[in-house]
Design a protein around this motif. Structure first.
Motif, PDB file in Angstrom:
ATOM      1  N   UNK A  64      18.207 -15.927  46.522  1.00 20.35           N
ATOM      2  CA  UNK A  64      19.815 -15.628  46.548  1.00 20.35           C
ATOM      3  C   UNK A  64      20.215 -17.170  46.301  1.00 20.35           C
ATOM      4  N   UNK A  65      19.783 -18.159  46.713  1.00 25.68           N
ATOM      5  CA  UNK A  65      20.382 -19.468  46.568  1.00 25.68           C
ATOM      6  C   UNK A  65      20.048 -19.827  45.065  1.00 25.68           C
ATOM      7  N   UNK A  66      19.243 -19.695  44.392  1.00 27.87           N
ATOM      8  CA  UNK A  66      19.068 -19.936  43.051  1.00 27.87           C
ATOM      9  C   UNK A  66      20.183 -19.114  42.161  1.00 27.87           C
ATOM     10  N   UNK A  67      20.424 -17.792  42.672  1.00 25.62           N
ATOM     11  CA  UNK A  67      21.619 -17.171  42.010  1.00 25.62           C
ATOM     12  C   UNK A  67      22.827 -17.782  42.218  1.00 25.62           C
ATOM     13  N   UNK A  68      23.010 -18.140  43.408  1.00 33.05           N
ATOM     14  CA  UNK A  68      24.403 -18.801  43.740  1.00 33.05           C
ATOM     15  C   UNK A  68      24.714 -20.292  43.411  1.00 33.05           C
ATOM     16  N   UNK A  69      23.558 -21.071  43.474  1.00 36.32           N
ATOM     17  CA  UNK A  69      23.715 -22.520  43.236  1.00 36.32           C
ATOM     18  C   UNK A  69      24.890 -23.029  44.011  1.00 36.32           C
ATOM     19  N   UNK A  70      24.928 -22.652  45.291  1.00 38.67           N
ATOM     20  CA  UNK A  70      26.219 -23.361  45.757  1.00 38.67           C
ATOM     21  C   UNK A  70      26.356 -24.661  46.161  1.00 38.67           C
ATOM     22  N   UNK A  71      27.586 -25.341  45.980  1.00 40.60           N
ATOM     23  CA  UNK A  71      27.885 -26.758  46.336  1.00 40.60           C
ATOM     24  C   UNK A  71      28.216 -26.689  47.796  1.00 40.60           C
ATOM     25  N   UNK A  72      28.877 -25.655  48.258  1.00 40.48           N
ATOM     26  CA  UNK A  72      29.277 -25.522  49.762  1.00 40.48           C
ATOM     27  C   UNK A  72      28.684 -24.200  50.287  1.00 40.48           C
ATOM     28  N   UNK A  73      28.126 -24.219  51.274  1.00 42.89           N
ATOM     29  CA  UNK A  73      27.378 -23.321  52.054  1.00 42.89           C
ATOM     30  C   UNK A  73      27.987 -23.037  53.274  1.00 42.89           C
ATOM     31  N   UNK A  74      28.695 -21.837  53.559  1.00 42.86           N
ATOM     32  CA  UNK A  74      29.118 -21.494  54.820  1.00 42.86           C
ATOM     33  C   UNK A  74      28.139 -20.575  55.520  1.00 42.86           C
ATOM     34  N   UNK A  75      27.863 -20.796  56.789  1.00 41.90           N
ATOM     35  CA  UNK A  75      26.970 -19.880  57.665  1.00 41.90           C
ATOM     36  C   UNK A  75      27.765 -19.199  58.441  1.00 41.90           C
ATOM     37  N   UNK A 109      17.563 -23.706  51.811  1.00 42.04           N
ATOM     38  CA  UNK A 109      18.437 -24.360  51.078  1.00 42.04           C
ATOM     39  C   UNK A 109      18.101 -25.870  50.728  1.00 42.04           C
ATOM     40  N   UNK A 110      17.105 -26.522  51.474  1.00 38.76           N
ATOM     41  CA  UNK A 110      16.460 -27.705  51.291  1.00 38.76           C
ATOM     42  C   UNK A 110      15.429 -27.624  50.210  1.00 38.76           C
ATOM     43  N   UNK A 111      14.930 -26.546  49.949  1.00 41.01           N
ATOM     44  CA  UNK A 111      13.924 -26.582  48.831  1.00 41.01           C
ATOM     45  C   UNK A 111      14.711 -25.956  47.536  1.00 41.01           C
ATOM     46  N   UNK A 112      15.759 -25.694  47.425  1.00 38.29           N
ATOM     47  CA  UNK A 112      16.210 -25.104  46.511  1.00 38.29           C
ATOM     48  C   UNK A 112      16.158 -26.240  45.124  1.00 38.29           C
ATOM     49  N   UNK A 113      16.273 -25.636  44.052  1.00 35.00           N
ATOM     50  CA  UNK A 113      16.297 -26.761  42.913  1.00 35.00           C
ATOM     51  C   UNK A 113      17.446 -27.392  42.755  1.00 35.00           C
ATOM     52  N   UNK A 114      18.694 -26.596  43.240  1.00 38.41           N
ATOM     53  CA  UNK A 114      19.907 -27.524  43.250  1.00 38.41           C
ATOM     54  C   UNK A 114      20.416 -27.244  44.881  1.00 38.41           C
ATOM     55  N   UNK A 115      20.135 -28.029  45.550  1.00 37.65           N
ATOM     56  CA  UNK A 115      20.523 -27.919  46.815  1.00 37.65           C
ATOM     57  C   UNK A 115      22.182 -28.023  47.370  1.00 37.65           C
ATOM     58  N   UNK A 116      22.581 -27.171  48.017  1.00 36.84           N
ATOM     59  CA  UNK A 116      24.147 -27.375  48.314  1.00 36.84           C
ATOM     60  C   UNK A 116      24.592 -28.998  48.604  1.00 36.84           C
ATOM     61  N   UNK A 117      25.710 -29.093  48.600  1.00 36.48           N
ATOM     62  CA  UNK A 117      26.259 -30.677  48.899  1.00 36.48           C
ATOM     63  C   UNK A 117      26.539 -30.702  50.482  1.00 36.48           C
ATOM     64  N   UNK A 118      26.882 -29.556  51.101  1.00 34.00           N
ATOM     65  CA  UNK A 118      27.320 -29.220  52.308  1.00 34.00           C
ATOM     66  C   UNK A 118      27.003 -28.071  52.924  1.00 34.00           C
ATOM     67  N   UNK A 119      26.700 -27.987  54.235  1.00 31.01           N
ATOM     68  CA  UNK A 119      26.452 -26.720  54.898  1.00 31.01           C
ATOM     69  C   UNK A 119      27.404 -26.651  56.017  1.00 31.01           C
ATOM     70  N   UNK A 120      28.579 -25.825  56.401  1.00 36.72           N
ATOM     71  CA  UNK A 120      29.028 -25.655  57.470  1.00 36.72           C
ATOM     72  C   UNK A 120      28.834 -24.610  58.197  1.00 36.72           C
ATOM     73  N   UNK A 121      28.402 -24.422  59.659  1.00 40.11           N
ATOM     74  CA  UNK A 121      27.913 -23.550  60.440  1.00 40.11           C
ATOM     75  C   UNK A 121      29.016 -23.172  61.294  1.00 40.11           C
ATOM     76  N   UNK A 122      29.362 -22.057  61.635  1.00 41.76           N
ATOM     77  CA  UNK A 122      30.107 -21.426  62.540  1.00 41.76           C
ATOM     78  C   UNK A 122      29.527 -21.440  63.958  1.00 41.76           C
ATOM     79  N   UNK A 123      29.867 -22.352  64.745  1.00 46.55           N
ATOM     80  CA  UNK A 123      29.519 -22.483  66.153  1.00 46.55           C
ATOM     81  C   UNK A 123      30.296 -21.612  66.896  1.00 46.55           C
ATOM     82  N   UNK A 124      30.465 -22.046  68.375  1.00 51.25           N
ATOM     83  CA  UNK A 124      31.114 -21.365  69.201  1.00 51.25           C
ATOM     84  C   UNK A 124      31.697 -22.164  70.504  1.00 51.25           C
ATOM     85  N   UNK A 125      32.787 -21.912  71.178  1.00 51.42           N
ATOM     86  CA  UNK A 125      33.480 -22.531  72.224  1.00 51.42           C
ATOM     87  C   UNK A 125      32.241 -22.143  73.281  1.00 51.42           C
TER      88      UNK A 125
END
Length: 326
Positions: A64-75, A109-125
């Protein structure tokens, strides 16, 4: 324009995030579980690259990461409700649903040939627990349930792993997010639907206070964090400061809906009053100062939008709005 990949895009916040990214011209891919439905993505699905993978399948995640090649990854994928089990099985389920998928995604994501530039994860209060003070990002957390504890564990794992990752990473601790399309499992959409239908809603915790943020503001904050992750830091609160108690909230919604106040009732088992353990709110100084972000949707306006949306759903043809969390 950026290449964006969103996990959990079939859910409430994730679907709004996908729409916002498309609206600003991003190339958007969404990573869904094999059985996830597309109800919340109706109207935009043809514009998305739809990818499916079990959340802990290394090969499927890598593909999936190879297909998307994301620069920004939102989890945005997370399970929010775990019924307390006498045998403590909810503890294991919360780790399986909220921590292990994150560690699997990080490895892929860390092992991808083209890793993202940033990962933003949604946490919670909910990671903080509850108390009378506004929680800053440096406060000691004391979550009250398996959901909050598992999300806190994921926050700490991501922070610990950051030096080993080839991309910046940040967790946004969101206040309770509401708006069109939220599951009926939550109070605001329940109230909106019941008021529109003329049904009674019983309040079981009328004096609990919860910080609320409209989903439009939450998405704007997430995009701001993705644009400047170094300024955001590893953990950043994302809230509005709006802190009504649930009785005040219900009364305001009844007024906005021009509905009889009698449609809001105190449940027979309702707690007698509020206390420090019924207050949940965060200090948003960091995101305002570092990123220049501020909420733009006042509580009354956001509730009015939600009420109108629920009214439209009631008037929609039968079967047009199965909106359960996917």
């Amino acid at each position: 324009m950026a290449r964006v990949l969103i996990t959990g895009a079939s859910g409430f916040i994730g679907s709004h995030l996908a729409r916002a990214c498309l609206a600003r011209g991003d190339e958007v891919s969404v990573l869904l579980r094999p059985a996830s439905r597309l109800d919340r993505l109706q109207g935009i699905a043809p514009q998305l690259q739809l990818l499916r993978a079990p959340p802990q399948d290394p090969a499927a995640l890598a593909a999936a990461l190879a297909a998307a090649r994301p620069q920004i990854l939102f989890h945005a994928a997370a399970a929010t409700r775990f019924r307390a089990d006498p045998g403590l099985e909810d503890l294991g389920r919360s780790i399986g649903d909220n921590l292990l998928p994150l560690t699997a995604l990080l490895a892929a994501a860390a092992a991808a040939a083209e890793p993202p530039q940033v990962l933003v994860r949604l946490g919670t209060i909910a990671e903080y627990g509850a108390g009378p003070e506004r929680f800053s990002e440096t406060a000691r957390e004391a979550p009250l349930n398996a959901y909050g504890a598992s999300m806190l564990a994921a926050t700490r794992f991501l922070e610990m792993a950051q030096p080993r990752l080839p991309f910046a990473a940040a967790t946004a601790r969101l206040a309770l997010t509401y708006g069109p399309g939220q599951s009926q499992d939550f109070l605001i959409p329940q109230l909106a639907r019941n008021l529109a239908a003329g049904r009674v809603t019983e309040l079981h915790s009328p004096h609990s206070r919860r910080e609320l943020i409209h989903v439009e503001d939450a998405v704007a904050g997430l995009l701001a964090i993705a644009a400047r992750p170094a300024a955001a830091g590893p953990v950043i609160n994302l809230g509005s400061g709006a802190l009504p108690d649930m009785a005040e909230l219900a009364a305001l919604m009844a007024q906005l809906a021009q509905a009889p106040p009698a449609l809001i009732r105190r449940a027979a088992d309702a707690a007698p009053g509020g206390g420090p353990d019924s207050i949940l709110h965060s200090d948003t100084t960091r995101i305002r100062r570092r990123l220049g972000w501020a909420p733009r949707v006042p509580l009354a306006e956001g509730l009015e939008r939600t009420l109108k949306w629920e009214q439209q759903m009631l008037q929609a043809p039968a079967g047009a709005e199965d909106r359960k969390q996917a």
